[in-house]
Structure formats: C-alpha cells, structure tokens
Design a protein around this motif. Structure first.
Motif, PDB file in Angstrom:
ATOM      1  N   TYR A  32      -3.420   5.355  -3.833  1.00 34.55           N
ATOM      2  CA  TYR A  32      -3.247   4.826  -5.187  1.00 34.55           C
ATOM      3  C   TYR A  32      -3.559   3.343  -5.269  1.00 34.55           C
ATOM      4  CZ  TYR A  32      -1.528   4.549  -9.937  1.00 34.55           C
ATOM      5  OH  TYR A  32      -1.462   4.362 -11.300  1.00 34.55           O
ATOM      6  N   TYR A  33      -3.203   2.585  -4.232  1.00 38.68           N
ATOM      7  CA  TYR A  33      -3.535   1.162  -4.218  1.00 38.68           C
ATOM      8  C   TYR A  33      -5.043   0.962  -4.361  1.00 38.68           C
ATOM      9  CZ  TYR A  33      -4.878  -3.252  -2.010  1.00 38.68           C
ATOM     10  OH  TYR A  33      -5.480  -4.456  -1.729  1.00 38.68           O
TER      11      TYR A  33
ATOM     12  N   ASP B 118       5.570   3.672  -6.583  1.00 37.54           N
ATOM     13  CA  ASP B 118       5.758   2.671  -7.641  1.00 37.54           C
ATOM     14  C   ASP B 118       4.462   2.512  -8.452  1.00 37.54           C
ATOM     15  OD1 ASP B 118       7.032   0.704  -9.144  1.00 37.54           O
ATOM     16  OD2 ASP B 118       6.601  -0.883  -7.688  1.00 37.54           O
ATOM     17  N   ARG B 119       3.945   3.629  -8.920  1.00 36.80           N
ATOM     18  CA  ARG B 119       2.604   3.641  -9.509  1.00 36.80           C
ATOM     19  C   ARG B 119       2.506   2.846 -10.806  1.00 36.80           C
ATOM     20  NH1 ARG B 119      -0.784   9.067  -8.171  1.00 36.80           N
ATOM     21  NH2 ARG B 119      -0.364   9.065  -5.908  1.00 36.80           N
ATOM     22  N   ASP B 120       3.528   2.858 -11.582  1.00 33.66           N
ATOM     23  CA  ASP B 120       3.483   2.158 -12.869  1.00 33.66           C
ATOM     24  C   ASP B 120       3.293   0.663 -12.671  1.00 33.66           C
ATOM     25  OD1 ASP B 120       3.693   2.082 -15.748  1.00 33.66           O
ATOM     26  OD2 ASP B 120       5.673   1.198 -15.485  1.00 33.66           O
TER      27      ASP B 120
ATOM     28  N   VAL C 266       0.810  -1.216   0.000  1.00 33.81           N
ATOM     29  CA  VAL C 266       0.000   0.000   0.000  1.00 33.81           C
ATOM     30  C   VAL C 266       0.846   1.270   0.000  1.00 33.81           C
ATOM     31  CG1 VAL C 266      -1.741   1.290   1.291  1.00 33.81           C
ATOM     32  CG2 VAL C 266      -1.917  -1.196   1.100  1.00 33.81           C
ATOM     33  N   ASP C 267       1.869   1.333   0.843  1.00 35.19           N
ATOM     34  CA  ASP C 267       2.709   2.528   0.900  1.00 35.19           C
ATOM     35  C   ASP C 267       3.596   2.644  -0.339  1.00 35.19           C
ATOM     36  OD1 ASP C 267       1.824   3.557   3.365  1.00 35.19           O
ATOM     37  OD2 ASP C 267       3.021   2.075   4.436  1.00 35.19           O
TER      38      ASP C 267
ATOM     39  N   THR D  16       1.979   7.115   7.828  1.00 38.55           N
ATOM     40  CA  THR D  16       2.377   6.244   6.723  1.00 38.55           C
ATOM     41  C   THR D  16       2.266   7.033   5.418  1.00 38.55           C
ATOM     42  OG1 THR D  16       0.100   5.422   6.586  1.00 38.55           O
ATOM     43  CG2 THR D  16       1.674   4.091   7.833  1.00 38.55           C
ATOM     44  N   ARG D  17       2.975   6.579   4.397  1.00 39.64           N
ATOM     45  CA  ARG D  17       2.933   7.277   3.114  1.00 39.64           C
ATOM     46  C   ARG D  17       1.534   7.298   2.523  1.00 39.64           C
ATOM     47  NH1 ARG D  17       7.839   4.693  -0.273  1.00 39.64           N
ATOM     48  NH2 ARG D  17       7.569   3.064   1.289  1.00 39.64           N
TER      49      ARG D  17
END
Length: 284
Positions: free
Chosen positions: A124-125, A70-72, A64-65, A242-243
């Motif tokens: 993003y997750y 690491d979006r790609d 998740v963080d 957390t991020r």
C-alpha cells in the motif's frame, strides 16, 4: 532562489535545507507541525503567502508495514498532501519536485529498473507513492519526480544507526540477504536535488548512490568500516516476515541522470565511510 522543503524533520528534508543554505539560497524547511499538507485550504494559503520559487516535497508517510493497516492516513499524506502541494505550486508558478521510491515497482527480477518501466507496487505504501506521482504529472506541466531507495542521513533513524545500536549488545546478527538495492546517503542526494531544481531538465529520475548490495552486505560494510566485530549471517527474506512485502530487487538505473548532465552520486561504500566519520565526530 527561495526554496520550500517539506519533511524538514526527516533525513532528506533536513539535508536539502542545509545544502541550500550552504549555497546561499533562501531555504524554508517545514515539518508537519508547521504545515499540515493534508489541510487543503491551509496549504494554498501558506504557499500563497510564501511564494517560493521552488518546492522540494520530501515529506511522506513512510511506515511501510503500518501503512497496510493505517491506509487512510497513508493516503491522505502521500496522495492528498501531494495533490494539495502540486496545486499550490501551480497557483504561484513554483517549480515542483516530488521525492518517490523504488517501491513503485514490483521488485522482481535482477535488472535495474529504468524510469519508464511499468509501475506495479506490491504494497500500500508503494501504491500511494505511485498515486502521488500521478497527481504531480496530472496537475503540473513541468515537474521533477526523483525515486530513491535505502536512505540514511544524520537526522532521524535509519538502518545504519540500527545496526550500530545492535552492535553494542550483539556479536552475531541475522540480516536479510535476498533483497538487493543501493544505500543512499541523504547528504549526497541533497546536493543532487539542489543542483537539479535550478535547471529545467524536468522528468522522472532515479537517484541513489552507485553500486548494489543486499541488506546483509550493507550491514557487513557498516561493521567493517566502523570497526565493530559483529558476524552477519545472511538469511532469506522468507525468514524475516513483515506485514508489507519488501521488493527483492530495488536496483534502479541512474543512466538518465548521466544523460542529462547530472553528476552521479558516489559509490555507497565511500558515502557510508563519510557518514560514519560524521557520526563519530558528532558523538565526540
């Protein structure tokens, strides 16, 4: 029945394969080394050769963080990979089940989310898991989407194993008390998924163990049932930054399961007791 299960190296995929084998089904468990779901052409070829009666898609990018940066890769696995498998399932007329998450919601309030509530992921997750859901119902006419939360199982790492490890060297632990949800034992969830895939009761479902707790309450339950003398201090979410934002409300309503004739999962404390007993037996 021939069932292909992605994410076999993970907690849920492992238990789904084991449950299917126990029932005498032809189970094919694949990890990323066996089937790179982001490789479109290979996915079509692989599924075309296997021709499963059903696909239970447990594989996911779940860091998740890390997903925030690491979006790609997260998008490729959770969205493109799910698209590829959905098209491959359509090509061979296979039933399809996609495992999703409470992170598709905004995590606000204190009322359990129902399946039709508006999706509003905060990280993003969660966004990629929601886009995976959209891919499934845009490509396929009939499908299962099963949202779950806070999973723990025999295969792989999880919160329970982390707490037990910390208990070896710590007498006091600070654990977040401001996030509430349902711990979910993958052994129990796997039984439900195998039951469900044999039906044609398609749609979106929420599936977790019964009962709600905070992470701090979950930790206390772990130490109480395992006989560990660890004191747990409940701390606010803000004291454990957390991020990626974590949902404060991960409560999911399971009424739709009952309405469709599926047996609810046991209370989380009962499943935790069963899990800890299994862990102890493995260690002997």
């Amino acid at each position: 029945m021939k069932i292909l299960v992605t994410g076999y190296s993970g907690q849920l995929g492992y238990d789904v394969v084991r449950e299917g084998l126990n029932r005498g089904f032809d189970m094919i468990g694949v990890g990323s080394k066996d089937l790179n779901i982001t490789d479109e052409a290979f996915v079509y070829q692989y599924i075309g050769n296997v021709k499963p009666d059903a696909i239970i898609h447990c594989a996911a990018y779940t860091a998740v963080d890390q997903a925030e940066e690491d979006r790609d890769n997260c998008w490729k696995v959770n969205v493109e990979g799910t698209k590829n498998l959905s098209i491959a399932a359509r090509n061979v007329n296979s039933k399809f089940m996609y495992i999703s998450t409470d992170y598709v919601f905004n995590g606000e309030g204190d009322i359990p989310f129902v399946e039709k509530d508006q999706s509003e992921p905060k990280g993003y997750y969660g966004l990629t898991k929601l886009e995976g859901e959209k891919a499934v119902h845009s490509i396929l006419n009939d499908w299962f989407i099963v949202r779950t939360s806070w999973v723990f199982g025999m295969n792989g790492n999880n919160f329970v194993k982390t707490m037990l490890r910390l208990a070896e060297t710590r007498a006091v632990l600070n654990v977040v008390g401001g996030q509430v949800g349902s711990p979910t034992y993958t052994y129990e969830l796997a039984r439900l998924l195998v039951d469900m895939i044999q039906t044609e009761k398609y749609g979106i479902y929420h599936a977790t163990n019964e009962g709600f707790c905070s992470w701090a309450e979950f930790a206390r339950g772990i130490f109480r049932l395992s006989g560990k003398g660890v004191k747990v201090n409940s701390i606010p979410t803000e004291e454990y930054p957390t991020r990626a934002a974590r949902p404060k409300n991960s409560r999911l309503s399971k009424q739709k399961l009952i309405d469709n004739g599926f047996k609810p999962l046991p209370n989380w404390q009962d499943s935790l007791h069963h899990y800890l007993k299994q862990l102890h037996e493995v260690e002997q």
